[in-house]
Every structure is written in C-alpha cells, then in structure tokens.
Design a protein around this motif. Sequence first.
Motif, PDB file in Angstrom:
ATOM      1  N   LEU A 299       0.832  -1.202   0.000  1.00 33.84           N
ATOM      2  CA  LEU A 299       0.000   0.000   0.000  1.00 33.84           C
ATOM      3  C   LEU A 299       0.868   1.254   0.000  1.00 33.84           C
ATOM      4  O   LEU A 299       1.823   1.358   0.774  1.00 33.84           O
ATOM      5  CB  LEU A 299      -0.898   0.044   1.238  1.00 33.84           C
ATOM      6  N   PHE A 300       0.523   2.209  -0.864  1.00 32.84           N
ATOM      7  CA  PHE A 300       0.976   3.579  -0.709  1.00 32.84           C
ATOM      8  C   PHE A 300      -0.088   4.303   0.103  1.00 32.84           C
ATOM      9  O   PHE A 300      -1.281   4.235  -0.232  1.00 32.84           O
ATOM     10  CB  PHE A 300       1.149   4.273  -2.057  1.00 32.84           C
ATOM     11  N   VAL A 301       0.329   4.975   1.156  1.00 26.50           N
ATOM     12  CA  VAL A 301      -0.604   5.665   2.050  1.00 26.50           C
ATOM     13  C   VAL A 301      -0.601   7.146   1.720  1.00 26.50           C
ATOM     14  O   VAL A 301       0.467   7.779   1.659  1.00 26.50           O
ATOM     15  CB  VAL A 301      -0.206   5.442   3.526  1.00 26.50           C
ATOM     16  N   ASP A 302      -1.785   7.709   1.473  1.00 21.36           N
ATOM     17  CA  ASP A 302      -1.879   9.138   1.197  1.00 21.36           C
ATOM     18  C   ASP A 302      -1.473   9.935   2.427  1.00 21.36           C
ATOM     19  O   ASP A 302      -1.706   9.519   3.567  1.00 21.36           O
ATOM     20  CB  ASP A 302      -3.303   9.518   0.792  1.00 21.36           C
ATOM     21  N   GLY A 303      -0.890  11.100   2.193  1.00 22.49           N
ATOM     22  CA  GLY A 303      -0.499  11.965   3.294  1.00 22.49           C
ATOM     23  C   GLY A 303       0.860  11.583   3.864  1.00 22.49           C
ATOM     24  O   GLY A 303       1.643  10.867   3.244  1.00 22.49           O
ATOM     25  N   PRO A 349      -3.270  -3.847  -8.400  1.00 16.27           N
ATOM     26  CA  PRO A 349      -2.591  -2.554  -8.404  1.00 16.27           C
ATOM     27  C   PRO A 349      -3.517  -1.435  -8.872  1.00 16.27           C
ATOM     28  O   PRO A 349      -4.275  -1.577  -9.834  1.00 16.27           O
ATOM     29  CB  PRO A 349      -1.442  -2.773  -9.399  1.00 16.27           C
ATOM     30  N   GLY A 350      -3.469  -0.341  -8.147  1.00 17.16           N
ATOM     31  CA  GLY A 350      -4.296   0.806  -8.466  1.00 17.16           C
ATOM     32  C   GLY A 350      -5.602   0.876  -7.706  1.00 17.16           C
ATOM     33  O   GLY A 350      -6.251   1.933  -7.681  1.00 17.16           O
ATOM     34  N   ALA A 351      -5.989  -0.227  -7.068  1.00 16.53           N
ATOM     35  CA  ALA A 351      -7.233  -0.221  -6.287  1.00 16.53           C
ATOM     36  C   ALA A 351      -7.087   0.704  -5.086  1.00 16.53           C
ATOM     37  O   ALA A 351      -6.029   0.771  -4.458  1.00 16.53           O
ATOM     38  CB  ALA A 351      -7.587  -1.633  -5.837  1.00 16.53           C
ATOM     39  N   THR A 352      -8.151   1.399  -4.760  1.00 16.94           N
ATOM     40  CA  THR A 352      -8.159   2.295  -3.608  1.00 16.94           C
ATOM     41  C   THR A 352      -8.863   1.613  -2.443  1.00 16.94           C
ATOM     42  O   THR A 352      -9.955   1.059  -2.615  1.00 16.94           O
ATOM     43  CB  THR A 352      -8.874   3.609  -3.938  1.00 16.94           C
ATOM     44  N   ILE A 353      -8.232   1.633  -1.298  1.00 18.23           N
ATOM     45  CA  ILE A 353      -8.847   1.077  -0.099  1.00 18.23           C
ATOM     46  C   ILE A 353      -8.730   2.099   1.032  1.00 18.23           C
ATOM     47  O   ILE A 353      -7.960   3.071   0.928  1.00 18.23           O
ATOM     48  CB  ILE A 353      -8.206  -0.260   0.329  1.00 18.23           C
ATOM     49  N   ARG A 354      -9.486   1.840   2.094  1.00 15.89           N
ATOM     50  CA  ARG A 354      -9.429   2.723   3.249  1.00 15.89           C
ATOM     51  C   ARG A 354      -8.973   1.941   4.473  1.00 15.89           C
ATOM     52  O   ARG A 354      -9.381   0.788   4.667  1.00 15.89           O
ATOM     53  CB  ARG A 354     -10.785   3.368   3.514  1.00 15.89           C
ATOM     54  N   VAL A 355      -8.166   2.596   5.273  1.00 14.25           N
ATOM     55  CA  VAL A 355      -7.651   2.005   6.502  1.00 14.25           C
ATOM     56  C   VAL A 355      -8.076   2.890   7.667  1.00 14.25           C
ATOM     57  O   VAL A 355      -7.920   4.120   7.614  1.00 14.25           O
ATOM     58  CB  VAL A 355      -6.121   1.873   6.450  1.00 14.25           C
ATOM     59  N   SER A 356      -8.607   2.252   8.700  1.00 15.10           N
ATOM     60  CA  SER A 356      -9.034   2.978   9.898  1.00 15.10           C
ATOM     61  C   SER A 356      -8.006   2.766  11.004  1.00 15.10           C
ATOM     62  O   SER A 356      -7.696   1.639  11.380  1.00 15.10           O
ATOM     63  CB  SER A 356     -10.399   2.475  10.364  1.00 15.10           C
ATOM     64  N   CYS A 364      -5.591   4.718   0.809  1.00 19.46           N
ATOM     65  CA  CYS A 364      -4.404   3.995   0.383  1.00 19.46           C
ATOM     66  C   CYS A 364      -4.620   3.445  -1.025  1.00 19.46           C
ATOM     67  O   CYS A 364      -5.761   3.191  -1.436  1.00 19.46           O
ATOM     68  CB  CYS A 364      -4.099   2.826   1.323  1.00 19.46           C
ATOM     69  N   THR A 365      -3.528   3.250  -1.736  1.00 12.04           N
ATOM     70  CA  THR A 365      -3.572   2.682  -3.076  1.00 12.04           C
ATOM     71  C   THR A 365      -2.755   1.409  -3.108  1.00 12.04           C
ATOM     72  O   THR A 365      -1.587   1.403  -2.684  1.00 12.04           O
ATOM     73  CB  THR A 365      -3.018   3.673  -4.113  1.00 12.04           C
ATOM     74  N   VAL A 366      -3.357   0.329  -3.595  1.00  7.54           N
ATOM     75  CA  VAL A 366      -2.637  -0.942  -3.728  1.00  7.54           C
ATOM     76  C   VAL A 366      -1.543  -0.777  -4.774  1.00  7.54           C
ATOM     77  O   VAL A 366      -1.783  -0.256  -5.873  1.00  7.54           O
ATOM     78  CB  VAL A 366      -3.599  -2.073  -4.125  1.00  7.54           C
ATOM     79  N   THR A 367      -0.330  -1.201  -4.421  1.00  6.87           N
ATOM     80  CA  THR A 367       0.807  -1.050  -5.323  1.00  6.87           C
ATOM     81  C   THR A 367       1.640  -2.317  -5.336  1.00  6.87           C
ATOM     82  O   THR A 367       1.721  -3.024  -4.324  1.00  6.87           O
ATOM     83  CB  THR A 367       1.681   0.153  -4.893  1.00  6.87           C
ATOM     84  N   PRO A 368       2.260  -2.638  -6.469  1.00  3.25           N
ATOM     85  CA  PRO A 368       3.089  -3.857  -6.519  1.00  3.25           C
ATOM     86  C   PRO A 368       4.270  -3.755  -5.565  1.00  3.25           C
ATOM     87  O   PRO A 368       4.787  -2.669  -5.296  1.00  3.25           O
ATOM     88  CB  PRO A 368       3.557  -3.906  -7.977  1.00  3.25           C
TER      89      PRO A 368
END
Length: 383
Positions: A299-303, A349-356, A364-368
Amino acid sequence: METHVADVAEDDIEQPILPLDGWHRAQGARMVDFAGYQMPIQYEGILAEHLWTRAHAGLFDVSHMGQLFLSGEGLDAALEALLPADVAGLKLGRMRYSLLLDESGGILDDLMLSRWADGVYIVVNGAVKHEDIGWLREYLPDEININHLEDRALLALQGPEAAAALARHVTGDHDLDALSFMTGGRYTIAGVDAWISRSGYTGEDGFEISIPAEAAEAVATLLTGEPEVKPIGLGARDSLRLEAGLPLYGHDLDPGTTPIAADLGFAISKRRREEGGFMGADRVLAELADGATLKRVGLFVDGRQPVREGAAVVDAEGSEVGRVTSGGHSPSLGRPIAMAYVPIASAVPGATIRVSQRGKLHDCTVTPMPFVPHNYRRKGAAK
C-alpha cells in the motif's frame, strides 16, 4: 512444588546473551528486548542506518536466528513430508526459501534451506526457533538427526558495497564473486571456517555469514573496520525489509495465514504442486487453484502519517474486511508504505482502499511490491 513463570521475579530469570552483546554496547548501540534477547535497535539513528545500507554496506547481527543442521537416511523425503519445497532437487551449495506449515496449511514459520555436503542447513526465525525444533522432532522420523547449532553466530553484510568489503577478508575454494543470489559455500574469514551465502533480508546484494560464536567479535570488528561498512540495528533492518516487500513472521505471517494468502505461492515448487504430499497440502493446493479470500498486498498511504500494524482495512460501510500487518515511513521513497491483507477483489494494483487507525480514515492505493527494486546478484547478471 511446580514453579510458574508468574511466580518468579523478573530479575531471577536469566536472559540468554548473544555473542556480540558487549560489542554492540561498545559501539554505542541502543539495546532492546527482541525474541528473548537484548539486541541493538540503532546506533546512530534508523534513518541514517537505512540510507547507509542502501548506498554502502551495513553489518547486522542476526545471531538470534535458529541455525539447524539436519542429517540422516531419508532426509530429503522426510523434509518433503513437511515442507512444500523440492528438497530432493536442492543441489550442493544452493539455497531455497520455504515454509513450515501446520495440518491446515497455516504458516508456522518461514525459513531458508541450504544443501551442505552431509545434510541440510536450515535457518529459522529466532522468536519461534524452539517451537520449530519441537515440531520437527515430533514429525520427522527418529532416523533424522536435528542439531541446533547454538555455538554459532550469524552476521549479515548487506548493501551494494558489501561484496567489495567482504572479498578483502575471505578465502575459499572459489572466488566470492562467483556466488550468485541464493548460493553459498565454505570460506575462511578471520582464521575460522565460515558458511557464507549470497542472501539477506534487505533487498540489497549481500551475504549471510555463519561462524563459530567465539569468532563473532573478531569478524564484526574486521568488517566494520572497512570504510564501506557500519553496524546497523533492528530498526533499519525492519524498514529495509518493508521497502523490499519481505514479510516478517509473527506480523505478516502466522498460523492463521496460508502461503497463497501471503502471496508466497512461489515457495511451492512445481513438482510439489503436482505431487502434493506435504503438510497442509489439501488446503494450499485448493487455494492455488481457486484463490484465497484475502491477499497480502503493498500500500501507498496518502499523506504523511503512516498506518501501523493492526489498523483495520474497512469497506464503504466501515466494516473491517482486512488488516494492516506492517507499516511505516519509507526512508528511500520519503512516504508512508504498508503491507495489508485485503479482499481478493481489491488486491489489484491501483485499487483504492481505506484504513481505519485510531478513529481516523486513511486513503491507500494498492501497489506492486517490492516498493524499492531488489538489487540481488542474479546468476548470469552483468557485474
């Protein structure tokens, strides 16, 4: 009268001491409890040590790991009854990553196998090495000898300049530079015999060095005397392996996780996929064919704020559908990254998910994986 651990004062419990304990302290290491030992988490700082290893070479003390030597009539077949690896096809000096599985295909440990002339050398994780030994003793035939090499230390020299630094101090039957990733051989360093393999846990080119425990300080001093080499602690080891997309047992892997969910299908060799016959094969082979419900992804985490182990992956309604198993700041990329188990439909890859995490939602974005490319010296690669 039986004595329970809870009845014994903490000061009365003698903690085992690793061979380089005093050496680490003399280098100014900050020591922490890890896997039942006092180990260095950092010397000059995790960020600096991480970046030094990526650019030069770092020396890690991994003597807490379990070093085992197995021998005896029928060893290969006996190990293949437990492990999904092609042990019989493992040639002299070659290594293989494998998994110790339970009856339902859950991961008890991940490990490295090496073929020695008179048996198989296995390195297992330090936190569960005694449990692993017990499991092996229970399920291997009596004819198989299990020797726990408690009188040996294990060092890892990792980084793009590791080969140059190590080559100045070793002699052996063949040139150290002839070793490619996942191969090893017998060498001499600091006047003692050593098993040296081109392997490691950072994603960088490097070596793991098994030596007699009494020689550990001499070898560590010799190697850190080279300008390319600095001692590196557990903190940077963890951030390096996370960037390399490598799972950590007890965090990303556990008995509730299968090899397919963990994205470790490569550890099940082609012949074993066809023949089965290993512990937990029914479930593992079924998941190979049909897929698991969850999958380990990067995961790449935004912010700027990292998400940490235990944070929940949630769906649109806020219900937990997965979990983060490793997370932190990537010094090489300058951003937060993580590993998580997510529903298979989101594991692309590229899917967007949310983490609490602590009541706050993180996009977050799924990344290889790996997040940072591996720099292993592959066979036939340009030098």
